[in-house]
Design an enzyme around this catalytic site. Sequence first.
Site, PDB file in Angstrom:
ATOM      1  N   TYR A 102      -9.363   5.568   7.180  1.00  0.00           N
ATOM      2  CA  TYR A 102      -9.513   5.963   8.583  1.00  0.00           C
ATOM      3  C   TYR A 102     -10.555   7.063   8.607  1.00  0.00           C
ATOM      4  CZ  TYR A 102      -5.106   3.575   9.818  1.00  0.00           C
ATOM      5  OH  TYR A 102      -4.115   2.648  10.049  1.00  0.00           O
ATOM      6  N   TYR A 154       4.034   6.753   9.621  1.00  0.00           N
ATOM      7  CA  TYR A 154       3.220   5.573   9.299  1.00  0.00           C
ATOM      8  C   TYR A 154       4.064   4.499   8.596  1.00  0.00           C
ATOM      9  CZ  TYR A 154      -1.081   2.983   8.427  1.00  0.00           C
ATOM     10  OH  TYR A 154      -2.063   2.028   8.446  1.00  0.00           O
ATOM     11  N   PRO A 210      -4.059   0.977  18.639  1.00  0.00           N
ATOM     12  CA  PRO A 210      -3.772   0.465  17.292  1.00  0.00           C
ATOM     13  C   PRO A 210      -3.950   1.459  16.140  1.00  0.00           C
ATOM     14  CG  PRO A 210      -5.862  -0.394  18.099  1.00  0.00           C
ATOM     15  CD  PRO A 210      -5.248   0.358  19.234  1.00  0.00           C
ATOM     16  N   LYS A 254       1.066   0.173  14.900  1.00  0.00           N
ATOM     17  CA  LYS A 254       2.486   0.116  15.285  1.00  0.00           C
ATOM     18  C   LYS A 254       2.896  -1.041  16.199  1.00  0.00           C
ATOM     19  CE  LYS A 254       3.988   3.617  13.078  1.00  0.00           C
ATOM     20  NZ  LYS A 254       4.350   3.128  11.757  1.00  0.00           N
ATOM     21  N   HIS A 270       0.834  -1.199   0.000  1.00  0.00           N
ATOM     22  CA  HIS A 270       0.000   0.000   0.000  1.00  0.00           C
ATOM     23  C   HIS A 270       0.870   1.250   0.000  1.00  0.00           C
ATOM     24  CE1 HIS A 270      -4.131  -1.645   1.419  1.00  0.00           C
ATOM     25  NE2 HIS A 270      -3.539  -2.476   0.590  1.00  0.00           N
TER      26      HIS A 270
HETATM   27  P1  FAD Z   1       2.465 -10.954  21.843  1.00  0.00           P
HETATM   28  O1  FAD Z   1       2.078 -11.029  20.417  1.00  0.00           O
HETATM   29  O2  FAD Z   1       1.406 -10.675  22.849  1.00  0.00           O
HETATM   30  O3  FAD Z   1       3.192 -12.319  22.192  1.00  0.00           O
HETATM   31  C1  FAD Z   1       3.451 -12.722  23.501  1.00  0.00           C
HETATM   32  C2  FAD Z   1       3.432 -14.229  23.564  1.00  0.00           C
HETATM   33  O4  FAD Z   1       3.774 -14.628  24.882  1.00  0.00           O
HETATM   34  C3  FAD Z   1       2.052 -14.812  23.280  1.00  0.00           C
HETATM   35  O5  FAD Z   1       2.138 -15.823  22.308  1.00  0.00           O
HETATM   36  C4  FAD Z   1       1.590 -15.332  24.627  1.00  0.00           C
HETATM   37  O6  FAD Z   1       0.774 -16.493  24.506  1.00  0.00           O
HETATM   38  C5  FAD Z   1       2.903 -15.656  25.301  1.00  0.00           C
HETATM   39  N1  FAD Z   1       2.836 -15.633  26.757  1.00  0.00           N
HETATM   40  C6  FAD Z   1       2.120 -14.815  27.564  1.00  0.00           C
HETATM   41  N2  FAD Z   1       2.303 -15.122  28.847  1.00  0.00           N
HETATM   42  C7  FAD Z   1       3.162 -16.156  28.864  1.00  0.00           C
HETATM   43  C8  FAD Z   1       3.729 -16.915  29.898  1.00  0.00           C
HETATM   44  N3  FAD Z   1       3.445 -16.687  31.187  1.00  0.00           N
HETATM   45  N4  FAD Z   1       4.577 -17.915  29.568  1.00  0.00           N
HETATM   46  C9  FAD Z   1       4.871 -18.175  28.289  1.00  0.00           C
HETATM   47  N5  FAD Z   1       4.357 -17.484  27.243  1.00  0.00           N
HETATM   48  C10 FAD Z   1       3.510 -16.489  27.552  1.00  0.00           C
HETATM   49  N6  FAD Z   1      -1.582  -4.082  16.740  1.00  0.00           N
HETATM   50  C11 FAD Z   1      -1.825  -3.431  15.613  1.00  0.00           C
HETATM   51  O7  FAD Z   1      -0.924  -2.732  15.131  1.00  0.00           O
HETATM   52  N7  FAD Z   1      -3.054  -3.552  14.987  1.00  0.00           N
HETATM   53  C12 FAD Z   1      -4.055  -4.318  15.504  1.00  0.00           C
HETATM   54  O8  FAD Z   1      -5.123  -4.419  14.932  1.00  0.00           O
HETATM   55  C13 FAD Z   1      -3.824  -4.999  16.690  1.00  0.00           C
HETATM   56  N8  FAD Z   1      -4.784  -5.770  17.235  1.00  0.00           N
HETATM   57  C14 FAD Z   1      -4.549  -6.395  18.430  1.00  0.00           C
HETATM   58  C15 FAD Z   1      -5.546  -7.169  19.022  1.00  0.00           C
HETATM   59  C16 FAD Z   1      -5.338  -7.776  20.258  1.00  0.00           C
HETATM   60  C17 FAD Z   1      -6.440  -8.602  20.894  1.00  0.00           C
HETATM   61  C18 FAD Z   1      -4.074  -7.637  20.896  1.00  0.00           C
HETATM   62  C19 FAD Z   1      -3.829  -8.284  22.243  1.00  0.00           C
HETATM   63  C20 FAD Z   1      -3.074  -6.892  20.281  1.00  0.00           C
HETATM   64  C21 FAD Z   1      -3.300  -6.257  19.057  1.00  0.00           C
HETATM   65  N9  FAD Z   1      -2.297  -5.490  18.424  1.00  0.00           N
HETATM   66  C22 FAD Z   1      -2.552  -4.849  17.283  1.00  0.00           C
HETATM   67  C23 FAD Z   1      -0.973  -5.353  18.966  1.00  0.00           C
HETATM   68  C24 FAD Z   1       0.022  -6.328  18.336  1.00  0.00           C
HETATM   69  O9  FAD Z   1      -0.632  -7.505  17.976  1.00  0.00           O
HETATM   70  C25 FAD Z   1       1.101  -6.529  19.375  1.00  0.00           C
HETATM   71  O10 FAD Z   1       1.756  -5.294  19.557  1.00  0.00           O
HETATM   72  C26 FAD Z   1       2.125  -7.610  19.010  1.00  0.00           C
HETATM   73  O11 FAD Z   1       1.503  -8.871  19.024  1.00  0.00           O
HETATM   74  C27 FAD Z   1       3.284  -7.577  19.998  1.00  0.00           C
HETATM   75  O12 FAD Z   1       4.077  -8.713  19.866  1.00  0.00           O
HETATM   76  P2  FAD Z   1       4.781  -9.381  21.125  1.00  0.00           P
HETATM   77  O13 FAD Z   1       5.531 -10.519  20.583  1.00  0.00           O
HETATM   78  O14 FAD Z   1       5.483  -8.336  21.897  1.00  0.00           O
HETATM   79  O15 FAD Z   1       3.597  -9.845  22.072  1.00  0.00           O
HETATM   80  C1  PHB Z   2      -5.668  -4.110  10.668  1.00  0.00           C
HETATM   81  O1  PHB Z   2      -5.724  -4.376   9.455  1.00  0.00           O
HETATM   82  O2  PHB Z   2      -5.948  -4.935  11.533  1.00  0.00           O
HETATM   83  C2  PHB Z   2      -5.273  -2.749  11.100  1.00  0.00           C
HETATM   84  C3  PHB Z   2      -4.882  -1.832  10.134  1.00  0.00           C
HETATM   85  C4  PHB Z   2      -4.530  -0.541  10.548  1.00  0.00           C
HETATM   86  C5  PHB Z   2      -4.563  -0.196  11.880  1.00  0.00           C
HETATM   87  C6  PHB Z   2      -4.943  -1.129  12.829  1.00  0.00           C
HETATM   88  C7  PHB Z   2      -5.308  -2.414  12.434  1.00  0.00           C
HETATM   89  O3  PHB Z   2      -4.231   1.064  12.247  1.00  0.00           O
END
Ligand code: FAD
Ligand code: PHB
Length: 393
Positions: free
Chosen positions: A203, A387, A295, A299, A72
Amino acid sequence: MRTQVGIVGAGPAGLLLSHILHLQGIDSVIIEAKSRSYIEERIRAGVLEHGTADLLCEIGCGQRMRAQGLVHGGIELQFSARRQRIDFQELTGGKSVVVYAQHEVLKDLIQARLDTGGQIFFEADQVSIHDFESASPHPRIRFRKDEIDHELTCDFIAGCDGFHGVCRPSIPASALQVFERVYPFGWLGILAQAPPSSHELIYSNHDRGFALLSMRSPTISRLYIQCDPEDDIAAWSDDQIWSELHARLEGIDGWKLIEGPVLQKGITGMRSFVVEPMQYGKLFLAGDSAHIVPPTGAKGLNLAAADVRLLARAFAAYYKSGRTHLLDQYSETCLRRVWKVQRFSWWMTSMLHRFEDDTPFDRRRQLAELDYVTSSRAGAQSLAENYVGLPFD
Ligand code: FAD
Ligand code: PHB
């Protein structure tokens, strides 16, 4: 068991870190609470900064993303019954983002780890971390898997276990400073079996509240509406959700939102959160375990990738030369980017959502800001460079 870097969590942060370390000849083991299939199906983020996409390619995990991801070159901002494009490529010297689902990134990383002999313990229970103070020679991760207790001894622990993990709470509270803002709204998100109604993300700032049109593939749409964070998802019928989406996204030159069966729906609260420092002794926090962004700037995943890029480099320097200078600077270096991304995510959120206590003055100011950002090259360029992703140091 013994390894060099013990990693808690197989999200984007933990898996990326493990694979980059492997490419540098550094051994790691990942301990994950959930099952592989749960992680590979959990719907989360969808937008990769150009630097995150490049990183996946550099480490040999970019083939499917390059084939199936949607490139995009801009986004649309909608307000006051008009829609204006922010042209990333023109404003950032040709940069773009890739729309590719987080769980697809995770499938690619898990496969890459397993193909190269990486060790991931899925479905680990009672995970706990020990002896990670600076003076302890050997940090340990304990966990239970298939009714058997295990202990992993390592040189360092990487806390990549997300916001609700065990690593951050294992640090003495007196050693951490917490910065937090909880927003008075959430996002109701749906995944729909419907071709995206627009080529680019929209958006929308609407009197009824924010809406976002995104996508996962040429046949799957991802759509969000601002809602009360306390709402029960079961109380929202599919018809009600579509009706809000129509109201908040339509009204421009006969443009129509295409509907389809709702495959999945859920509500997520929104918060900004940072913990400082991101290190305590031999424990290093990365990704959501150290910080959360709302979100609206897309980021979360990208910031997790930026953290582990630095952390992997710091571990590599240590194992090559024995010098800890990059590990010592890890938190400070990371936090400079973290705060800039926090600022951008807060700013996008403030500009695009409806706040219940807004006065008519606040509302006019918000619309003036959108007008400014979409009509001034300087304004648009600032949004675009954030962005697509700020440059790495
Ligand atoms: P996570 O992806 O949370 O990974 C952490 C991992 O650690 C998980 O697999 C978990 O199961 C594991 N874990 C937790 N506790 C323990 C434990 N005690 N022992 C062992 N393992 C454990 N960001 C966007 O930009 N756009 C979005 O639309 C968006 N939607 C989201 C929706 C939800 C419901 C959530 C929770 C987050 C969303 N985010 C979104 C944020 C984005 O997904 C996160 O910033 C990203 O996943 C961060 O990666 P991470 O590896 O730091 O953490
Ligand atoms: C998504 O596609 O899930 C998405 C895209 C843009 C955002 C947040 C989530 O700012």
